[in-house]
Design an enzyme around this catalytic site. Structure first.
Site, mmCIF file in Angstrom:
data_model
loop_
_atom_site.group_PDB
_atom_site.id
_atom_site.type_symbol
_atom_site.label_atom_id
_atom_site.label_comp_id
_atom_site.label_asym_id
_atom_site.label_seq_id
_atom_site.Cartn_x
_atom_site.Cartn_y
_atom_site.Cartn_z
ATOM 1 N N ASP A 187 108.793 12.717 77.495
ATOM 2 C CA ASP A 187 108.021 12.557 78.728
ATOM 3 C C ASP A 187 106.549 12.836 78.413
ATOM 4 O O ASP A 187 106.191 13.236 77.306
ATOM 5 C CB ASP A 187 108.549 13.555 79.767
ATOM 6 N N GLU A 209 101.845 9.569 77.645
ATOM 7 C CA GLU A 209 100.794 8.553 77.836
ATOM 8 C C GLU A 209 99.595 8.720 76.890
ATOM 9 O O GLU A 209 99.044 7.680 76.498
ATOM 10 C CB GLU A 209 100.308 8.568 79.292
ATOM 11 N N ASP A 212 107.640 9.182 88.411
ATOM 12 C CA ASP A 212 107.746 10.150 89.499
ATOM 13 C C ASP A 212 107.700 9.480 90.871
ATOM 14 O O ASP A 212 106.686 9.510 91.575
ATOM 15 C CB ASP A 212 106.626 11.185 89.383
#
Length: 994
Positions: free
Chosen positions: A557, A560, A634
């Site tokens: 996770d 980015e 999310d």
């Protein structure tokens, strides 16, 4: 669940500390993310387009091709584009002529697949003949390594391409794999430079038709008033405020190379619908972006970012980027792949083009405008006939999705966080108590020792190996999160090794970059560095990741990367990676490098007998499909986000990344019982099926629902398990030819214009299963669009529906709208088990859905579901076919057959025989025929004969016939025909005598 007092106290303290680190969760803050007018290069490129449009025919693009520079050999054309750079009257000299030129090397590569690659570079930068400001250590060249991450094949040159020159034009005739007659043509206009891509004499794609081509060449910064003095250069001449540095959200980008964006207009004449360029929350058929009713006013942005509680129906950037767009119309599908890892924006404008002077009739054309902040202009052009051919050809370049382990396409149970190992095992027991199947339970960041990855909290996860062994008793798995930010703290071996070996991302001064994320002060691993990849892989070894076992898999996770105190919640663009490439050059590729390293780490930990890894990623780029699944991040627990998940997942599939899902139930918030139930019904059809929830959300495991809703949710999960044979076959097809697992309407019916924009229903692989989940509160029915005149049958009660057009399908809360298209055979397993692995020796059911001519076919792919032995022939791939004979009004005879799907494709290996032996007793326990021929009712129960490979004589089995009742079609069932799934056989259903 019992928790000791110390655990309760610890949980309270942990939550208090956590509240200091959790970003506000009211809603996304759009002001934290740039709009186009806040991004210097976006603003400049849009201004260029506005200027070109304003001047119309008097606008002349300043780019021209030098005819003398053209060379052509073995399918590769090379030339030089000259960019004319003017000088404004009265501007001070900066060392250039009043009217100078910039040399831009151009390459057109013609590939055997029929794809054409167009690359434009900058000669001075290629040669390193520029100076960087601020004594920067950054590379001088334009970033040219994106292909090394995204491209894995399909680059063989087409040496049969033919060049022809005319005055002012160069033509290249070429063909592709499906076209050997040179029916495709590239027409290169020398001045102003432009390219047309034609097929069968008709233009399909145009480059630089509008004159938006813009490669911002290097120039020194001149301390003066006014502009650089370029005329027609593609810059916003009146505003140099963002050329040399750019500030946003309190962060300043030093931009040592100055302005360097690349931009191009790409037109699709005759195409109204364009698809792709995920990840965004809008409809599958992309909207226009220049304002107006129902249109966006911002371009689609591709800049991987941590955007929690994201906006819906928006071109705003999200977590991943695939710069692949396809245009579709009846009879043709074409596309472009803009290979650039920097921040990218895409404008879309559609216009009606009249076919005659009176303006009567005509077609719609779609004009797109692409611009990236840095890097090469590197575009792959596809001229294909169908959507499936296009995605397959694209996947040949970037790779197909991996064939996943079977457990990973079953159900996943997750939340932030299961707080102890006792908590995990309690959830495990309660799933079993309520007879709800699941395969994987997940751990978010709280399992670690103070947010230090590759560790376990010694108080709450005292026996991680014992926990995993207990899960393994039901052949279940644990998935743990490991993010790329490494806690900056002393006496932490991972951080010490990262720093001591120089494996972290560096700041603009060359020092290790320090930012803020979940652990607090953090460093980020630089997986562009081969040494960092090797090191990261080593961390997954069982003797290094203490407490890990073979049934532990990974979740990457925040990759980015998410940086809480960074610009737009990510890394500064002037940070430096391996090779001194700036982060701006490769930002969108960054997340993919982490899952690549994790994937190979899981491979390496098992030594000479690796099992298929499972890795989930949030951030992605083209090619990421080779190493893991993705999810849409999310989302919120509301009906709108449930509805939005379907076009988002479909968009991923048509963009070559079919293993996609969304958090079932919504990550933020607490869904109502109805919403949670409907979300499970939809999630049962996500290729990646996981429930997840925020730490502040109420516990919502399926067994916690009231009895009514729990029963409905359980049926939805069991449906996923029942259909695992069909799902696994669809995944296999995707892994071999790139075809989406969930197929939108225009993929299945590419000639039906009414279905091109439909994005709330889909087909599952090649099974003929058509689903339309209920995404509206209080919904009791759905309208399903049927494109053809074939009959469709309800999966559960066999009620019949006819197209073409929309049909109303009842959908009370306990019902999933799921139809079976006539002409297909659907494999499934009907015995409920606790996990997918426990179904390995269960028999199969075949549902034969006959078309109007009495025919149907289908397939089944099967292997051990965990190893790579299938690559050496350890699998079965069966074809099933059904045909009906009826002559002169005689009753119908139905024959159902099974044969090897493609016997010549199998190359037996050392484990083939052992695998085939292990499944030799797998059988078909039921065959259901829908609709059963009416003659079977008129002339009595038919006789059923079975002939199986290896048996000397036919044998008879029984058939039960169920007549039609109301809308429910007649159907028949053959119980225990005794045929084995891995053998060839034929079942003949012979009518009784008159």
């Amino acid at each position: 669940m019992f928790l000791p007092a110390w655990a309760v106290s610890l949980a309270v303290v942990s939550l208090a500390v956590l509240s200091l680190l959790v970003p506000p969760t009211l809603t996304v803050k759009p002001e934290n993310f740039k709009k186009c007018n806040q991004s210097g290069f976006c603003k400049r490129n849009r201004a260029l387009a506005d200027k070109a449009n304003e001047l119309g025919s008097s606008w002349v693009s300043p780019y021209r091709l030098s005819p003398k520079s053209i060379t052509f050999q073995n399918g590769r054309l090379e030339a030089v584009i000259l960019k004319d750079v003017g000088k404004k009257s009265g501007a001070k000299s900066n060392g250039r002529d009043a009217a100078s030129t910039v040399r831009l090397p151009l390459t057109l590569t013609f590939l055997k697949s029929g794809v054409v690659r167009v690359t434009l570079d900058e000669e001075k930068r290629r040669k390193g003949e520029i100076n960087l400001r601020h004594n920067s250590q950054a590379r001088k060249e334009r970033y040219d390594e994106a292909a090394s991450w995204a491209i894995v094949g399909g680059l063989d040159l087409n040496s049969d391409a033919i060049r022809n020159d005319e005055k002012g034009v160069t033509r290249v005739l070429y063909g592709g794999r499906h076209d050997t007659q040179h029916s495709s043509e590239v027409v290169i206009r020398h001045q102003p430079f432009g390219i047309e891509f034609r097929r069968d004499g008709e233009t399909q794609i145009r480059f630089n038709e509008k004159g938006y081509l813009n490669l911002e060449h290097w120039r020194p910064k001149v301390e003066q008033e006014g502009s650089d003095g370029e005329s027609g250069s593609g810059s916003n001449e009146d505003d140099q405020s963002t050329w040399w540095e750019e500030t946003f959200g309190g962060n300043t980008d030093s931009k040592p190379r100055g302005p360097e964006s690349v931009g191009l207009d790409i037109t699709f004449p005759g195409y109204e619908h364009v698809f792709g360029i995920p990840e965004h929350t809008g409809p599958l058929s992309l909207k226009e972006t220049r304002g107006g009713d129902g249109k966006y006013s911002e371009p689609y942005r591709l800049y991987n970012s941590d955007v929690f509680e994201y906006e819906l129906d928006s071109p705003m950037t999200l977590y991943g980027a695939i710069p692949f767009m396809q245009a579709h119309r009846k009879g043709s599908t074409v596309g472009v792949f803009w290979l650039n890892g920097a921040e990218t924006w895409v404008d879309i404008v559609k216009s009606k083009v009249a076919s005659n002077p009176l303006g009567i009739g005509g077609t719609t054309e779609t004009r797109t405008h692409w611009f990236s902040e840095s890097g090469l202009l590197d575009v792959f052009v596809f001229l294909t006939q169908t959507p499936e051919e296009l995605v397959s050809t694209y996947s040949e370049l970037t790779g197909n999705t991996q064939l996943p382990p079977l457990f990973s396409i079953a159900y996943h149970q997750c939340r932030w966080n299961y707080i102890t190992d006792e908590d995990v095992l309690d959830v495990d027991r309660r799933f079993d108590k309520h007879q709800i199947p699941y395969d994987n339970i997940w751990l978010d960041i709280e399992y670690t020792d103070d947010r230090k990855y590759f560790t376990w909290d010694p108080l709450t996860f005292r026996d991680p190996e014992g926990m995993q062994r207990q899960l393994a008793l039901r052949q279940r798995n644990l998935v743990a999160i490991i993010d790329p930010h490494i806690k900056n703290v002393a006496d932490y071996h991972v951080a010490d090794e990262l720093k001591n070996q120089g494996l972290a991302i560096r700041n603009k001064d060359g020092d290790i970059y320090e930012g803020w994320c979940w652990p607090g002060s953090s460093h980020w691993v630089d997986c562009f560095n081969p040494a960092a990849i090797k090191w990261w892989m080593s961390l997954f070894a069982y003797d290094r990741f203490k407490g890990s076992t073979p049934n532990l898999f990974l979740w990457n996770d925040m990759n980015e990367p998410s940086v809480f105190n960074g610009p737009e919640t990510t890394s500064p663009k002037d940070n430096l990676h391996h090779g001194n490439w700036e982060h701006r050059d490769l930002h969108n590729i960054n997340g993919m490098t982490l899952i690549n390293a994790t994937y190979h780490g899981l491979l390496a930990r098992d030594g000479s007998a690796p099992r298929r890894p499972f890795v989930l990623t949030r951030s992605f780029f083209a090619g990421g499909q080779r190493t893991g699944a993705m999810w849409t991040g999310d989302n919120l627990a509301n009906w709108e986000h449930l509805a939005a998940s379907i076009p988002m997942i479909l968009s991923m599939g048509v963009s070559g990344y079919p293993w996609a899902g969304a958090d079932v139930g919504g990550f933020f918030g607490d869904p109502s019982s109805e919403l949670l139930t409907r979300w499970y019904q939809a999630g049962a059809f996500y290729p990646f099926f996981r429930a997840h929830a925020h730490i502040d959300a109420r516990r919502r495991e399926p067994y916690l629902a009231d009895e009514r809703h729990r029963a409905i949710i359980t049926r939805a999960i069991r449906l996923r398990y029942q259909l695992l044979p069909a799902w696994y076959t669809a995944f296999h097809d995707a892994s071999t030819d790139g075809i989406p697992i969930l197929r939108p309407q225009y993929h299945v019916f590419p000639h039906d214009e009414r279905g091109f924009a439909i994005d709330d229903q889909f087909y599952v692989g090649g099974t003929g299963l058509l689903a339309k989940p209920v995404t509206r509160e209080g919904g009791s029915h759905v309208e399903i669009y049927l494109a053809d005149s074939a009959r469709y049958y309800d999966y559960f009660d066999f009620s019949e529906h006819h197209g073409p057009g929309r049909v109303t399908v009842p959908a009370p809360l306990d019902t999933i709208p799921l139809l079976m298209q006539a002409g297909h055979i659907v494999p499934r397993r009907d015995r409920p088990r606790r996990s997918s692995a426990l179904m390995a020796h269960d028999p199969f059911t075949l549902v034969v859905v006959l078309d109007a001519g009495g025919h149907a076919d289908g397939s089944l792919y099967l292997d051990d579901g965990r190893s790579f032995d299938y690559q050496n022939g350890a699998y079965i791939h069966r074809w099933f076919g059904a045909s009906t004979d009826s002559r002169d009004g005689d009753p119908a005879t139905l024959r159902i057959r099974s044969d090897e799907y493609d016997a010549e494709a199998r190359t037996p290996g050392p484990t083939t025989a052992a695998y085939l032996t292990s499944i030799q007793d797998l059988r078909v326990e039921r065959i259901i025929v829908v609709p059963a021929p009416s003659s079977w009712a008129r002339f009595g129960t038919p006789e059923v004969q079975v002939v199986e490979e290896g048996e000397a004589a036919a044998r008879q089995v029984e058939l039960s016939f169920h007549p039609a009742v109301g809308k429910q079609a007649a159907w028949a069932e053959i119980r225990d025909p005794g045929v084995r799934i891995a053998r060839s056989w034929e079942i003949s259903i012979l009518p009784a005598a008159k």
